[in-house]
Structure formats: C-alpha cells, structure tokens
Design an enzyme around this catalytic site. Structure first.
Site, mmCIF file in Angstrom:
data_model
loop_
_atom_site.group_PDB
_atom_site.id
_atom_site.type_symbol
_atom_site.label_atom_id
_atom_site.label_comp_id
_atom_site.label_asym_id
_atom_site.label_seq_id
_atom_site.Cartn_x
_atom_site.Cartn_y
_atom_site.Cartn_z
ATOM 1 N N GLY A 22 0.839 -1.201 0.000
ATOM 2 C CA GLY A 22 0.000 0.000 0.000
ATOM 3 C C GLY A 22 0.873 1.250 0.000
ATOM 4 C CD1 TRP A 31 1.509 3.696 6.725
ATOM 5 C CD2 TRP A 31 1.056 3.575 8.908
ATOM 6 N NE1 TRP A 31 2.336 2.741 7.275
ATOM 7 C CE2 TRP A 31 2.079 2.660 8.629
ATOM 8 C CE3 TRP A 31 0.607 3.689 10.236
ATOM 9 C CZ2 TRP A 31 2.661 1.840 9.593
ATOM 10 C CZ3 TRP A 31 1.194 2.884 11.209
ATOM 11 C CH2 TRP A 31 2.199 1.971 10.879
ATOM 12 C CG HIS A 45 -4.356 -4.126 5.468
ATOM 13 N ND1 HIS A 45 -4.405 -2.874 4.909
ATOM 14 C CD2 HIS A 45 -3.469 -4.030 6.485
ATOM 15 C CE1 HIS A 45 -3.571 -2.067 5.550
ATOM 16 N NE2 HIS A 45 -2.995 -2.746 6.505
ATOM 17 C CG HIS A 84 13.053 -1.199 -13.939
ATOM 18 N ND1 HIS A 84 14.182 -1.964 -14.046
ATOM 19 C CD2 HIS A 84 12.327 -1.797 -12.969
ATOM 20 C CE1 HIS A 84 14.139 -2.986 -13.203
ATOM 21 N NE2 HIS A 84 13.010 -2.896 -12.545
ATOM 22 N NE ARG A 91 10.973 -5.322 -20.835
ATOM 23 C CZ ARG A 91 11.851 -6.169 -20.315
ATOM 24 N NH1 ARG A 91 11.528 -6.898 -19.274
ATOM 25 N NH2 ARG A 91 13.042 -6.270 -20.845
ATOM 26 C CG ASN A 124 11.340 -3.553 -9.249
ATOM 27 O OD1 ASN A 124 10.116 -3.763 -9.255
ATOM 28 N ND2 ASN A 124 12.215 -4.515 -9.429
ATOM 29 C CD GLU A 157 -1.903 -9.806 19.532
ATOM 30 O OE1 GLU A 157 -1.007 -10.650 19.654
ATOM 31 O OE2 GLU A 157 -2.325 -9.423 18.417
HETATM 32 C C1 PLP Z 1 -3.758 4.710 5.893
HETATM 33 C C2 PLP Z 1 -2.651 3.807 5.421
HETATM 34 N N1 PLP Z 1 -1.953 4.143 4.323
HETATM 35 C C3 PLP Z 1 -0.964 3.376 3.852
HETATM 36 C C4 PLP Z 1 -0.609 2.207 4.479
HETATM 37 C C5 PLP Z 1 0.518 1.394 3.943
HETATM 38 O O1 PLP Z 1 0.148 0.116 3.492
HETATM 39 P P1 PLP Z 1 1.231 -1.073 3.476
HETATM 40 O O2 PLP Z 1 1.382 -1.551 4.878
HETATM 41 O O3 PLP Z 1 0.604 -2.102 2.579
HETATM 42 O O4 PLP Z 1 2.484 -0.537 2.933
HETATM 43 C C6 PLP Z 1 -1.288 1.817 5.639
HETATM 44 C C7 PLP Z 1 -0.902 0.577 6.338
HETATM 45 O O5 PLP Z 1 -1.628 -0.052 7.022
HETATM 46 C C8 PLP Z 1 -2.332 2.646 6.131
HETATM 47 O O6 PLP Z 1 -2.984 2.330 7.261
#
Ligand code: PLP
Length: 427
Positions: free
Chosen positions: A85, A118, A218, A245, A249, A276, A360
């Site tokens: 992500g 995040w 997730h 890259h 392709r 990449n 947890e």
């Molecule tokens: C809001 C948000 N963006 C981006 C990401 C990044 O995803 P990844 O852990 O797959 O790199 C996360 C991760 O959980 C997230 O909570």
C-alpha cells in the site's frame, strides 16, 4: 497463459496440513483475541505453490489477471498492482508529479492531509517535493475535518489526500465539493478501507486515484501488496511506466512509444524515470481467491462492530466510538475507541489490562503524524492545534475486529472491558 496445477498429492498434503494446523477459532478455555488472524488457507498456498512450480514468478499474467478482476470488482477502469500500500501511495503521488501527467502537481505545491494518517500516506508527498499541510480530524468519524480543510487552503494548496480511517468512508460529497471549488487534486488513501463505499460507490473512485493495501493484516491479503485504482487512462499508463524502471513494457500504448523511438531496442526502451514497485506472481495468485472472501469478512466485522457499539452504550461516559459516515458503508478495519478526555481511566492501564487478558490492542494508525520526529526534517505546514488527533494519539486504541472474531470472542472482549470498570468500582 494459465499455469499448470500442482501435483494432486502435494495439493492434498497442503490441505491436510492447513486443516490440522490453521485453527484460529477463539478458545473459551484459553481465551485470547489477537489483532489479526490469517485470512488465507490451502487454496491460496496451493496457488502460490503452483506459481513457483511453473517458474513464472515475476510480474506477468497473474498480476494482469488480478488487476483486471480487482478493478472490475470495485468499478474502476484500471488497476496497477504494486508490492505494498505504501508503494501504491508512492506510485500515485510520483505519477501525479511526473511531467508526463501534466503534471497535475508540482514541487512546492501543498497537499492537505489529516494528522491521523499513516507514515507512508505523508512520506510520498515529501519524497515527491510536495509540502504536506497537516489538519485535524473530526472527533466523531475520525476522518479529516472538512471545515479545517477549507480554512487551511492557501495560495499554494493544490491537492488533498483524505484517508478513510479504519474503513470509514470520508464525506465524499463535502470533500469533492471543496476540492472542485478550489481545483484540488484528490488522492484517496484507501489502504484501510477495502470494500468501503460512499453512496454505493467504492472509496477511491471519487478522486483521480485511490490506493489500497493487501498487507497481511488487512481485510484481504496478498502477503504484502497494494493496488492503485483509477479511471484516468493516461495516469494509469504513467503509473505502469513508473512502477517498473521507467520501462514501456506494461503500457497499453506500447506501440506508440516504440514507433516514436524506433532506433532503440523496444525491449529496453525507457520513456521515463521509475522505480521497481512490482508485485510477484505469488502475491497476485492470492488475489482472486482472497477477493471472493471479502464480502463475508466485512459482514463479520460489521456485525461485531454493531454488537460492541450497542453493548457499550452504558460506557459512553468513558469512551467515544468512531461513528460511521452517513451515506457510507464502513468496512471496519478494527473497532476504534477513544477514552473520553477527563474520564477516570488511565489509557495505558486500561490497554495493559486488555493485554494481560490476552486481548491484543494497538494505537489508531500512527496517532498524530505531526508528532513523529521524521516530519520535522522536512518542509510542512501545520494548521490549527490538532487537538483531536492528539487525543486519539494518547487515548485511542483498537483491539482485533476481524473475520475470526466470533460471538464467543466478542463477548469475551466485552466482558473483559466491563470487568475493568467493575474492578475500579466505576460501574
Ligand atoms: C492509511 C494507510 N496508508 C498506507 C498504508 C501502507 O500500506 P502497506 O502496509 O501495505 O504498505 C497503511 C498501512 O496499514 C495505512 O494504514
């Protein structure tokens, strides 16, 4: 090209192993509720094994197949699968700032992001020379506060990057109205929100690009993995190039580039810079099988969330709960709760109590991202006092709300919380 199936005996061995070892059900005699339990089983493992035995392991047909399936499933024209992500966010922002896309954003432009996000929501903005403008969240939905967003817009503001926090879709009517009236590029971080809808439409489909994560913990997983979804063909082509890259392709208009540069060997034609960020075929092989499970998983999560929300009404003087956005479908990545400011509950003590009882728990996303030391190294702008995000950082948490949390598990969580308050003589 379809890959050959694995030998029957091997397939059966994997099934037998999974049947006797993958037991994630709640055990009342030894209660424990983890933040996540594995979503894959023998089918996914066998698909990955078949991929390895075929030796076609690097990005190819299976990735293209899953991209097509996934984009169709969520109502997008294009899907560009990547290895996480975070990579999806990087690819989206890199494409939007790349000269080949216009560019829609340029170095020095400001992009509004919520403080409750995040790290790799914000880092790609910085990495691509943009300036994040950090704003506060709405304390009920935990999504970015649109009033703050409106006030934070300055002469250099060109974009907005909402996060659909824990699967709660943002108010996309309000957000798009704001974005349209100020010509803001909208990049939707949907990494916690697979399956979330707003007015029946997938999150990620309102802005120019939506990013999704298939990390292990997730809703569904490709181990690590992610995807950028868009309806913009040109942007999709730029993302296909930058993902690998700078190569042509994987582009759909490959012949056009090749004709333009006939003097260069078309197998090694680089029309742009690039990274990449490619997934492997093993990851892609998980995708279709996992995707079939998604609706059921969301149903379980939503049912659990409804149960806890109702059962904890008497505890509202101690807790705030994340409220679903009107006109949305929440996909309940967890069950976000915030200890009310001034409540006679010490957040650390409460969370430790849960942990001692084998429940947890974790803070919500990364709390207030503006408090993280990394941000201080780079140009950014903070709007307002971010007090709601600070509160979430100090008092917010979630425990596991996933496909393996059954009735007994959710009752155990509830009973443990009630036990805490009874022991403290607070109820
Ligand atoms: C809001 C948000 N963006 C981006 C990401 C990044 O995803 P990844 O852990 O797959 O790199 C996360 C991760 O959980 C997230 O909570």
């Amino acid at each position: 090209m379809p890959i050959p199936p694995i030998p029957e005996a091997l397939r059966r061995e994997v099934e037998k192993f999974v049947e006797s070892n993958f037991d994630f059900a709640f055990k009342p005699e030894k209660p424990a509720v983890r933040l996540h339990e594995c979503t894959f089983g023998a089918d996914e493992i066998n698909a990955a094994l078949a991929t390895m035995l075929s030796t076609y392991v690097t990005m190819g047909d299976q990735t293209r197949h899953f991209e097509a399936l996934c984009s169709r499933h969520f109502g997008f024209q294009h899907g560009i699968m990547v290895n996480s992500g975070s990579s999806a966010n990087l690819l989206a922002v890199a494409a939007l700032t790349n000269p080949a896309s216009g560019p829609l954003l340029r170095a020095g432009d400001e992009v509004i992001v919520p403080a409750l996000s995040w790290s790799t929501t914000v880092w790609p903005l910085i990495q691509c020379g943009l300036v994040p403008v950090i704003i506060d969240i709405d304390p009920t939905t935990l999504n970015l506060d649109l009033n703050q967003a409106r006030q934070a817009i300055g002469p250099k503001t060109r974009g907005i990057m909402p996060v659909h926090v824990y699967g709660n879709p943002c108010d996309m009517d309000g957000l798009m109205e704001l974005a349209d009236s100020h010509n803001l590029v909208v990049i939707e971080d949907c990494c916690e929100a697979l399956g979330a809808l707003y007015r029946g439409r997938s999150v990620g489909s309102f802005g120019v690009v939506g990013t999704f994560s298939f990390y292990y913990s997730h809703h569904i997983t490709t181990l690590e993995g992610g995807i950028c979804h868009t309806n913009d063909f040109d942007l999709a082509e730029v993302m296909r190039i930058l993902r690998a890259h700078g190569w042509v392709r994987e582009t759909q208009n490959r012949e056009i580039y090749e004709k333009q540069h006939a003097e260069i060997d078309p197998r090694f034609l680089f029309v742009n810079v690039g990274y990449n960020l490619r997934p492997t075929e093993l990851q892609a092989s998980f995708g279709p099988i996992q995707l079939r499970k998604l609706e059921k998983f969301i149903e379980v999560r939503a049912d659990n969330a409804g149960f806890w929300r109702e059962a904890m009404r008497p505890l509202e003087k101690f807790f705030r709960f994340q409220e679903p956005t009107p006109n949305g479908r929440h996909s309940w990545f967890g069950f976000p709760m915030v200890i009310q400011p001034g409540a006679p509950v010490n957040p650390r003590e409460f969370r430790d109590f849960l942990k001692q009882n084998q429940i947890e728990n974790r803070p919500l996303i990364a709390g207030n991202i503006a408090r993280q030391p990394a941000l201080k190294l780079f140009p950014h702008r903070i709007f307002g006092d971010l007090k709601e995000s600070d509160l979430v950082m100090s008092n917010g948490f979630t425990f596991g709300n996933h496909q393996a949390v059954d009735e007994a598990a959710r009752n155990y969580v509830l009973d443990t919380i009630i036990k805490f308050f009874k022991q403290k003589r607070l109820i």
